[in-house]
Design a protein around this motif. Structure first.
Motif, PDB file in Angstrom:
ATOM      1  N   ALA A 291      41.168  48.567  59.539  1.00 48.01           N
ATOM      2  CA  ALA A 291      41.428  47.403  59.648  1.00 48.01           C
ATOM      3  C   ALA A 291      40.681  46.174  59.060  1.00 48.01           C
ATOM      4  O   ALA A 291      41.055  45.572  58.319  1.00 48.01           O
ATOM      5  CB  ALA A 291      42.161  46.918  61.148  1.00 48.01           C
ATOM      6  N   ALA A 292      39.299  46.304  59.275  1.00 50.21           N
ATOM      7  CA  ALA A 292      38.518  45.432  58.864  1.00 50.21           C
ATOM      8  C   ALA A 292      38.447  45.498  57.450  1.00 50.21           C
ATOM      9  O   ALA A 292      38.155  44.599  56.655  1.00 50.21           O
ATOM     10  CB  ALA A 292      36.928  45.665  59.432  1.00 50.21           C
ATOM     11  N   ARG A 293      38.346  46.637  56.942  1.00 48.64           N
ATOM     12  CA  ARG A 293      38.546  46.918  55.297  1.00 48.64           C
ATOM     13  C   ARG A 293      39.742  46.367  54.745  1.00 48.64           C
ATOM     14  O   ARG A 293      39.411  45.782  53.596  1.00 48.64           O
ATOM     15  CB  ARG A 293      38.348  48.334  54.929  1.00 48.64           C
ATOM     16  N   VAL A 294      40.732  46.637  55.385  1.00 55.55           N
ATOM     17  CA  VAL A 294      42.107  45.819  54.926  1.00 55.55           C
ATOM     18  C   VAL A 294      41.864  44.341  54.936  1.00 55.55           C
ATOM     19  O   VAL A 294      42.002  43.596  53.877  1.00 55.55           O
ATOM     20  CB  VAL A 294      43.291  46.144  55.716  1.00 55.55           C
ATOM     21  N   VAL A 295      41.271  43.666  55.833  1.00 56.69           N
ATOM     22  CA  VAL A 295      40.998  42.313  55.555  1.00 56.69           C
ATOM     23  C   VAL A 295      40.136  41.804  54.758  1.00 56.69           C
ATOM     24  O   VAL A 295      40.169  40.819  53.963  1.00 56.69           O
ATOM     25  CB  VAL A 295      40.516  41.626  57.174  1.00 56.69           C
ATOM     26  N   GLU A 296      38.988  42.618  54.554  1.00 54.42           N
ATOM     27  CA  GLU A 296      38.054  42.196  53.479  1.00 54.42           C
ATOM     28  C   GLU A 296      38.645  42.394  52.133  1.00 54.42           C
ATOM     29  O   GLU A 296      38.319  41.598  51.352  1.00 54.42           O
ATOM     30  CB  GLU A 296      36.915  43.397  53.566  1.00 54.42           C
ATOM     31  N   ASP A 297      39.295  43.373  51.866  1.00 58.48           N
ATOM     32  CA  ASP A 297      40.162  43.532  50.520  1.00 58.48           C
ATOM     33  C   ASP A 297      41.063  42.262  50.311  1.00 58.48           C
ATOM     34  O   ASP A 297      41.191  41.692  49.070  1.00 58.48           O
ATOM     35  CB  ASP A 297      40.800  44.643  50.519  1.00 58.48           C
ATOM     36  N   VAL A 298      41.789  42.067  51.496  1.00 56.79           N
ATOM     37  CA  VAL A 298      42.744  40.816  51.321  1.00 56.79           C
ATOM     38  C   VAL A 298      41.956  39.480  50.884  1.00 56.79           C
ATOM     39  O   VAL A 298      42.383  38.726  50.112  1.00 56.79           O
ATOM     40  CB  VAL A 298      43.770  40.616  52.355  1.00 56.79           C
ATOM     41  N   VAL A 299      41.140  39.143  51.792  1.00 57.84           N
ATOM     42  CA  VAL A 299      40.367  38.173  51.637  1.00 57.84           C
ATOM     43  C   VAL A 299      39.512  38.013  50.198  1.00 57.84           C
ATOM     44  O   VAL A 299      39.536  36.938  49.378  1.00 57.84           O
ATOM     45  CB  VAL A 299      39.120  37.680  52.642  1.00 57.84           C
ATOM     46  N   ALA A 300      39.085  39.018  49.736  1.00 59.79           N
ATOM     47  CA  ALA A 300      38.451  39.209  48.381  1.00 59.79           C
ATOM     48  C   ALA A 300      39.525  38.963  47.217  1.00 59.79           C
ATOM     49  O   ALA A 300      39.203  38.334  46.199  1.00 59.79           O
ATOM     50  CB  ALA A 300      37.708  40.666  48.236  1.00 59.79           C
ATOM     51  N   PHE A 301      40.692  39.549  47.480  1.00 58.59           N
ATOM     52  CA  PHE A 301      41.731  39.250  46.545  1.00 58.59           C
ATOM     53  C   PHE A 301      42.000  37.689  46.225  1.00 58.59           C
ATOM     54  O   PHE A 301      42.348  37.293  45.143  1.00 58.59           O
ATOM     55  CB  PHE A 301      42.872  39.933  46.884  1.00 58.59           C
ATOM     56  N   HIS A 302      41.938  36.987  47.599  1.00 60.76           N
ATOM     57  CA  HIS A 302      42.518  35.592  47.448  1.00 60.76           C
ATOM     58  C   HIS A 302      41.308  34.810  47.137  1.00 60.76           C
ATOM     59  O   HIS A 302      41.530  33.458  46.674  1.00 60.76           O
ATOM     60  CB  HIS A 302      43.307  35.458  48.776  1.00 60.76           C
ATOM     61  N   ALA A 303      40.056  35.257  47.196  1.00 68.30           N
ATOM     62  CA  ALA A 303      38.827  34.561  46.992  1.00 68.30           C
ATOM     63  C   ALA A 303      38.704  34.536  45.211  1.00 68.30           C
ATOM     64  O   ALA A 303      37.767  33.984  44.963  1.00 68.30           O
ATOM     65  CB  ALA A 303      37.651  35.182  47.636  1.00 68.30           C
ATOM     66  N   GLU A 304      39.328  35.362  44.546  1.00 71.89           N
ATOM     67  CA  GLU A 304      39.250  35.375  43.013  1.00 71.89           C
ATOM     68  C   GLU A 304      39.396  34.177  42.495  1.00 71.89           C
ATOM     69  O   GLU A 304      40.182  33.450  42.637  1.00 71.89           O
ATOM     70  CB  GLU A 304      40.084  36.802  42.487  1.00 71.89           C
ATOM     71  N   PRO A 305      38.355  33.619  41.630  1.00 73.78           N
ATOM     72  CA  PRO A 305      38.588  32.371  41.075  1.00 73.78           C
ATOM     73  C   PRO A 305      39.755  32.475  39.838  1.00 73.78           C
ATOM     74  O   PRO A 305      40.164  33.558  39.676  1.00 73.78           O
ATOM     75  CB  PRO A 305      37.244  32.212  40.279  1.00 73.78           C
ATOM     76  N   VAL A 306      40.199  31.340  39.792  1.00 68.17           N
ATOM     77  CA  VAL A 306      41.304  30.993  39.038  1.00 68.17           C
ATOM     78  C   VAL A 306      41.082  31.839  37.493  1.00 68.17           C
ATOM     79  O   VAL A 306      42.118  32.522  37.062  1.00 68.17           O
ATOM     80  CB  VAL A 306      41.851  29.714  38.918  1.00 68.17           C
ATOM     81  N   GLU A 307      40.117  31.259  37.186  1.00 71.64           N
ATOM     82  CA  GLU A 307      39.861  31.756  35.694  1.00 71.64           C
ATOM     83  C   GLU A 307      39.663  33.421  35.494  1.00 71.64           C
ATOM     84  O   GLU A 307      40.390  33.889  34.564  1.00 71.64           O
ATOM     85  CB  GLU A 307      38.420  31.194  35.132  1.00 71.64           C
ATOM     86  N   GLU A 308      39.026  33.933  36.574  1.00 70.09           N
ATOM     87  CA  GLU A 308      38.879  35.470  36.543  1.00 70.09           C
ATOM     88  C   GLU A 308      40.411  36.092  36.721  1.00 70.09           C
ATOM     89  O   GLU A 308      40.826  36.902  36.041  1.00 70.09           O
ATOM     90  CB  GLU A 308      38.127  36.149  37.695  1.00 70.09           C
ATOM     91  N   TYR A 309      41.486  35.329  37.563  1.00 68.88           N
ATOM     92  CA  TYR A 309      42.687  35.735  38.117  1.00 68.88           C
ATOM     93  C   TYR A 309      43.545  35.854  36.689  1.00 68.88           C
ATOM     94  O   TYR A 309      44.234  36.888  36.072  1.00 68.88           O
ATOM     95  CB  TYR A 309      43.391  34.938  38.961  1.00 68.88           C
ATOM     96  N   VAL A 310      43.441  34.766  35.925  1.00 66.21           N
ATOM     97  CA  VAL A 310      44.183  34.371  34.753  1.00 66.21           C
ATOM     98  C   VAL A 310      43.646  35.515  33.643  1.00 66.21           C
ATOM     99  O   VAL A 310      44.501  35.908  32.901  1.00 66.21           O
ATOM    100  CB  VAL A 310      43.939  33.042  34.040  1.00 66.21           C
ATOM    101  N   ARG A 311      42.442  35.679  33.430  1.00 65.60           N
ATOM    102  CA  ARG A 311      42.082  36.439  32.601  1.00 65.60           C
ATOM    103  C   ARG A 311      42.490  38.168  32.617  1.00 65.60           C
ATOM    104  O   ARG A 311      42.906  38.831  31.834  1.00 65.60           O
ATOM    105  CB  ARG A 311      40.586  36.767  32.368  1.00 65.60           C
ATOM    106  N   ARG A 312      42.254  38.321  34.236  1.00 65.69           N
ATOM    107  CA  ARG A 312      42.747  39.650  34.626  1.00 65.69           C
ATOM    108  C   ARG A 312      44.274  39.896  34.419  1.00 65.69           C
ATOM    109  O   ARG A 312      44.769  41.059  33.755  1.00 65.69           O
ATOM    110  CB  ARG A 312      42.392  39.948  35.967  1.00 65.69           C
ATOM    111  N   ARG A 313      45.088  38.934  34.738  1.00 63.06           N
ATOM    112  CA  ARG A 313      46.596  39.093  34.762  1.00 63.06           C
ATOM    113  C   ARG A 313      47.202  39.192  33.240  1.00 63.06           C
ATOM    114  O   ARG A 313      47.937  39.865  32.906  1.00 63.06           O
ATOM    115  CB  ARG A 313      47.273  38.059  35.603  1.00 63.06           C
ATOM    116  N   HIS A 314      46.364  38.293  32.499  1.00 64.52           N
ATOM    117  CA  HIS A 314      46.694  38.307  31.020  1.00 64.52           C
ATOM    118  C   HIS A 314      46.381  39.583  30.316  1.00 64.52           C
ATOM    119  O   HIS A 314      47.400  40.318  29.699  1.00 64.52           O
ATOM    120  CB  HIS A 314      45.848  37.312  30.247  1.00 64.52           C
ATOM    121  N   ALA A 315      45.246  40.367  30.651  1.00 62.48           N
ATOM    122  CA  ALA A 315      45.136  41.572  30.251  1.00 62.48           C
ATOM    123  C   ALA A 315      45.948  42.533  30.748  1.00 62.48           C
ATOM    124  O   ALA A 315      46.613  43.603  29.906  1.00 62.48           O
ATOM    125  CB  ALA A 315      43.667  42.140  30.519  1.00 62.48           C
TER     126      ALA A 315
END
Length: 89
Positions: A24-48
């Motif tokens: 459960a702790a790993r799931v929480v860490e993964d979700v928090v990390a996903f939502h902590a991704e900076p906008v610029e990184e998110y945009v580049r990743r999704r574009h690719a």
């Protein structure tokens, strides 16, 4: 290191899913990390990702703009030009 609210969330996930506290702790860490991704990184990743599936830029930028509006911590509204500058510099 989990915060008190993270610990409460881990306990709730353990109780509702049957996962172990470590899982459960790993799931929480993964979700928090996903939502902590900076906008610029998110945009580049999704574009690719979307380019990989043959999408064209007008469709990609419209979709990314919609996705950003729905993120838990809302990103600022970005124009297509701003999205292009993040991707291409």
């Amino acid at each position: 290191m989990p915060t008190s609210s993270d610990s409460d969330l881990v306990a709730r996930i353990v109780a509702s899913t049957g996962l172990s506290p470590a899982e459960a702790a790993r799931v929480v860490e993964d979700v928090v990390a996903f939502h902590a991704e900076p906008v610029e990184e998110y945009v580049r990743r999704r574009h690719a990702q979307l380019k990989t599936y043959g999408r064209k830029n007008p469709e990609i930028f419209a979709r990314i703009a919609e996705e950003l509006a729905d993120r838990v911590v809302a990103a600022p509204a970005l124009s297509e030009r701003q999205l292009r500058r993040i991707v291409y510099g």
